[in-house]
Design a protein around this motif. Sequence first.
Motif, PDB file in Angstrom:
ATOM      1  N   UNK A 126     -10.470   7.972  -1.065  1.00 40.76           N
ATOM      2  CA  UNK A 126     -10.613   7.975   0.397  1.00 40.76           C
ATOM      3  C   UNK A 126     -11.515   6.866   0.918  1.00 40.76           C
ATOM      4  N   UNK A 127     -11.986   5.969   0.057  1.00 42.96           N
ATOM      5  CA  UNK A 127     -12.843   4.882   0.527  1.00 42.96           C
ATOM      6  C   UNK A 127     -11.999   3.827   1.243  1.00 42.96           C
ATOM      7  N   UNK A 128     -12.666   2.939   1.960  1.00 42.24           N
ATOM      8  CA  UNK A 128     -11.948   1.863   2.647  1.00 42.24           C
ATOM      9  C   UNK A 128     -11.226   0.991   1.626  1.00 42.24           C
ATOM     10  N   UNK A 129     -11.858   0.742   0.479  1.00 40.12           N
ATOM     11  CA  UNK A 129     -11.203  -0.061  -0.573  1.00 40.12           C
ATOM     12  C   UNK A 129      -9.910   0.605  -1.022  1.00 40.12           C
ATOM     13  N   UNK A 130      -9.942   1.903  -1.282  1.00 42.05           N
ATOM     14  CA  UNK A 130      -8.736   2.622  -1.707  1.00 42.05           C
ATOM     15  C   UNK A 130      -7.622   2.492  -0.679  1.00 42.05           C
ATOM     16  N   UNK A 131      -7.986   2.638   0.598  1.00 44.64           N
ATOM     17  CA  UNK A 131      -6.978   2.582   1.670  1.00 44.64           C
ATOM     18  C   UNK A 131      -6.363   1.192   1.772  1.00 44.64           C
ATOM     19  N   UNK A 132      -7.192   0.160   1.639  1.00 39.28           N
ATOM     20  CA  UNK A 132      -6.687  -1.215   1.735  1.00 39.28           C
ATOM     21  C   UNK A 132      -5.826  -1.582   0.533  1.00 39.28           C
ATOM     22  N   UNK A 133      -6.224  -1.117  -0.662  1.00 34.66           N
ATOM     23  CA  UNK A 133      -5.429  -1.405  -1.869  1.00 34.66           C
ATOM     24  C   UNK A 133      -4.060  -0.731  -1.765  1.00 34.66           C
ATOM     25  N   UNK A 134      -4.008   0.461  -1.166  1.00 35.79           N
ATOM     26  CA  UNK A 134      -2.711   1.124  -0.966  1.00 35.79           C
ATOM     27  C   UNK A 134      -1.805   0.274  -0.067  1.00 35.79           C
ATOM     28  N   UNK A 135      -2.411  -0.388   0.915  1.00 34.88           N
ATOM     29  CA  UNK A 135      -1.620  -1.232   1.821  1.00 34.88           C
ATOM     30  C   UNK A 135      -1.066  -2.477   1.121  1.00 34.88           C
ATOM     31  N   UNK A 136      -1.647  -2.872  -0.010  1.00 34.28           N
ATOM     32  CA  UNK A 136      -1.187  -4.066  -0.724  1.00 34.28           C
ATOM     33  C   UNK A 136       0.229  -3.899  -1.277  1.00 34.28           C
ATOM     34  N   UNK A 137       0.720  -2.656  -1.347  1.00 37.67           N
ATOM     35  CA  UNK A 137       2.089  -2.415  -1.806  1.00 37.67           C
ATOM     36  C   UNK A 137       2.904  -1.740  -0.705  1.00 37.67           C
ATOM     37  N   UNK A 138       2.519  -1.955   0.561  1.00 38.29           N
ATOM     38  CA  UNK A 138       3.227  -1.353   1.701  1.00 38.29           C
ATOM     39  C   UNK A 138       4.619  -1.975   1.841  1.00 38.29           C
ATOM     40  N   UNK A 139       5.560  -1.211   2.398  1.00 43.73           N
ATOM     41  CA  UNK A 139       6.935  -1.720   2.535  1.00 43.73           C
ATOM     42  C   UNK A 139       7.029  -2.855   3.551  1.00 43.73           C
ATOM     43  N   UNK A 140       6.142  -2.868   4.548  1.00 38.52           N
ATOM     44  CA  UNK A 140       6.144  -3.933   5.554  1.00 38.52           C
ATOM     45  C   UNK A 140       5.468  -5.169   4.966  1.00 38.52           C
ATOM     46  N   UNK A 141       6.237  -6.245   4.836  1.00 39.46           N
ATOM     47  CA  UNK A 141       5.724  -7.464   4.192  1.00 39.46           C
ATOM     48  C   UNK A 141       4.495  -8.017   4.908  1.00 39.46           C
ATOM     49  N   UNK A 142       4.523  -8.020   6.256  1.00 39.23           N
ATOM     50  CA  UNK A 142       3.396  -8.560   7.016  1.00 39.23           C
ATOM     51  C   UNK A 142       2.123  -7.771   6.789  1.00 39.23           C
ATOM     52  N   UNK A 143       2.231  -6.437   6.778  1.00 40.37           N
ATOM     53  CA  UNK A 143       1.066  -5.571   6.544  1.00 40.37           C
ATOM     54  C   UNK A 143       0.538  -5.789   5.138  1.00 40.37           C
ATOM     55  N   UNK A 144       1.455  -5.845   4.174  1.00 37.29           N
ATOM     56  CA  UNK A 144       1.063  -6.036   2.773  1.00 37.29           C
ATOM     57  C   UNK A 144       0.306  -7.354   2.593  1.00 37.29           C
TER      58      UNK A 144
END
Length: 546
Positions: free
Chosen positions: A389-407
């Motif tokens: 639940x840390x900010x690092x965990x949340x940002x790392x999850x976004x690194x594999x997001x389906x939206x290319x721009x967000x990732x």
Amino acid sequence: MEPGAEPGPELGAVLEAVEGRGGGGAEAVERVLAWYNEENRATFRFDPADEDKRKKLCEGILNILEKDTKTSCQVACLEALRILSRDKKVLVPVTTKRNMQILMKLAKLDTVEDPLETVSEFPVIVEALKCLCNIIFNSSVAQKLSLELNLAAMLCNLLQKCKDRQLADDIKCFDLRLLFLLSLLHTDIRAQLRQELQGVQVLTQALECSLSVRWTEEYKAAEDRDKPPLSLQETDCAIEALKALFNVTLDSWNVHSKNESHQFRYMAAILRHCLLTTGPTEEKTEELHSNAINLLSNVPVSCLDVLINPSSQEETDIKYNGMNMGAIQILLDFMEKRIDKGSSYREGLTPVLSLLTECCRTHRNIRKFIKAQVLPPLRDVSNRPEVGTTVRNKLVRLMTHVDLGVKQIAAEFLFVLCKERVDSLLKYTGYGNAAGLLAARGLLAGGRGDHWYSDDEDTDTEEYKSAKPNINLITGHLEEPMPNPMDEMTEEQKEYEAMKLVNMFDKLSRDELIKPMGVRPDGTMAPLEEAVSQYHTSKQESSDSD
């Protein structure tokens, strides 16, 4: 209509009264329009069968407004026209030069020198501005007429008149909304505002006035922690000014003159104050901060140092290296809130992530302050980087997001926090999460990005140092040693399994279901044969030079 109330006149009867066929004069017109307005206050979809009647009603209302009628009748007419102008199909008779000029006159846009009239006429000005907002939003013809009639210049002039008039807040709000719409819908008006009308200065002053900024020194506004939240009206004015400024300052990354640099620093200082200000509700505060962040994205990054003014002794805000980091903390909290929402990342999250990335890339103190919170020294590496639940965990999850721009922007933000060093990024995210960024940047073979950063090195914790030999580089976390399934195999079994695997890969490759890839010497991906060939060539050239 309330129970027991008398039914009001039909649309046909309203039209008769407006056209003067029903008798009764201005009082009758005002009465039937008051009923029509009350009945249709929340109407946004109209009956297509009545389209012709509504067009004639618009024409009749504008004919009345052209005459010198009393204020209450003008207000009723303008309210009805505002409701009718929600329908694009009835705007054809409205969008003429004559009719636009009638509305501009009622909005006091045609008077250059005259001061605003008495308070009793303010409702007429406000309603006329509201009508113009609807008409310009819904009609491309009206947008072109706005340029021809020099509407933007007149709005800037009216805005200046509202500056010192406390009772003119409603006028100011809809004036700003109209400037926002014009600058959004017509690029020529955007250019006119920026180049001819000093639109950046005029709108910045309107924003400063809405926020009641009080200066203690250049680029530093007073922070009054006991100050009450902004009123709804002040917040709405500030939001409209921010939106208009965003349009006018698009493409403002290249600051060439000293005067432009001063203007953007002045704006950034006001935006810092805006971030530290709250609105009447949590939703309004978030909307205010969101628009401030959008505008900060247009401010040249060299001018953003005013976000972290030196902290004085009496301030109790968040400090780092003697700098006041209150505004940066607001940006971080806003970013985490938007991540937690779990939707609309493209519109809601990428602006603040882009802004923080550029701030960290350019301003060392901001980067170090943010890294201390987002990527603190690693101690517990028992879980994967994306779990938690840390900010690092949340940002790392976004690194594999389906939206290319967000990732991409999430990965870029973490990469910049790591001073664009591949080994540091992999430590915090694992190779699997970072592979997309590294492949795009040609850094699969390691190394660092193009930007230069200070030489201060990260210090690993004792816990991380002791766990490091057993960390899985792909997943980025500590794994228990797995038993080797080949330990109990005979040599023949090992050879059989190896050949089986080779044959499987060979079949997949021949059927072109997979394509073996390798990493070139420059860190980019290429077909395996090409990558191997380049390595041999590179090795031979190295031997020759020796």
